[in-house]
Design a protein around this motif. Structure first.
Motif: not given
Length: 140
Positions: A4, A8, A14, A51
């Motif tokens: 993750r 990001e 998202a 997210v």
């Protein structure tokens, strides 16, 4: 959690990150059911949080000069060019969406106070939308 973080850091949206995480969760569940992955590890993967989506993406906006260049690129010498120019005028000048432009009927256009308006158009604001559009003008 590490994957993750990698997603990001790639500056992905998202929704894209959540799509990737969802696929990983499903793969972990199926792997645990098949015996390829321990159930504890699958539960750990499932615990990685989604997210949060902040706001709503509404697309990329054109600057005024970009919109004018788009209108100028259409040829007004052909019937197809005139049609495309009219559609672009509705998209840019009135803010209609593609499906709204395609679904527009001729009886919904009326000339009022020297302006063309779209009448009896159910708007997003729970009322009737009256959209002033200059027909025949090349500029916005």
């Amino acid at each position: 959690m590490g994957y993750r973080s990698v997603l990001e850091n790639l500056s992905l949206s998202a929704a894209t990150i959540n799509l990737h995480l969802s696929a990983i969760r499903r793969l972990a569940d199926e792997s645990a059911e098949s015996g390829w992955l321990s159930p504890e590890l699958a539960i750990g993967i499932r615990r990685v949080k989604r997210v949060k989506r902040l706001g709503r993406k509404i697309g990329n906006w054109l600057a005024g000069n970009q919109a004018q260049e788009l209108l100028n690129a259409v040829s007004s010498n052909t019937l197809r060019g005139r049609r495309d120019g009219a559609k672009l005028g509705l998209l840019l000048g009135c803010g209609l969406g593609r499906s709204e432009v395609v679904g527009l009927r001729l009886d919904q256009l009326q000339l009022r106070e020297s302006h063309w308006v779209i009448v009896d158009w159910w708007a997003r604001a729970n009322g009737y939308e009256r959209c002033l559009c200059r027909i025949g003008a090349r500029g916005l």
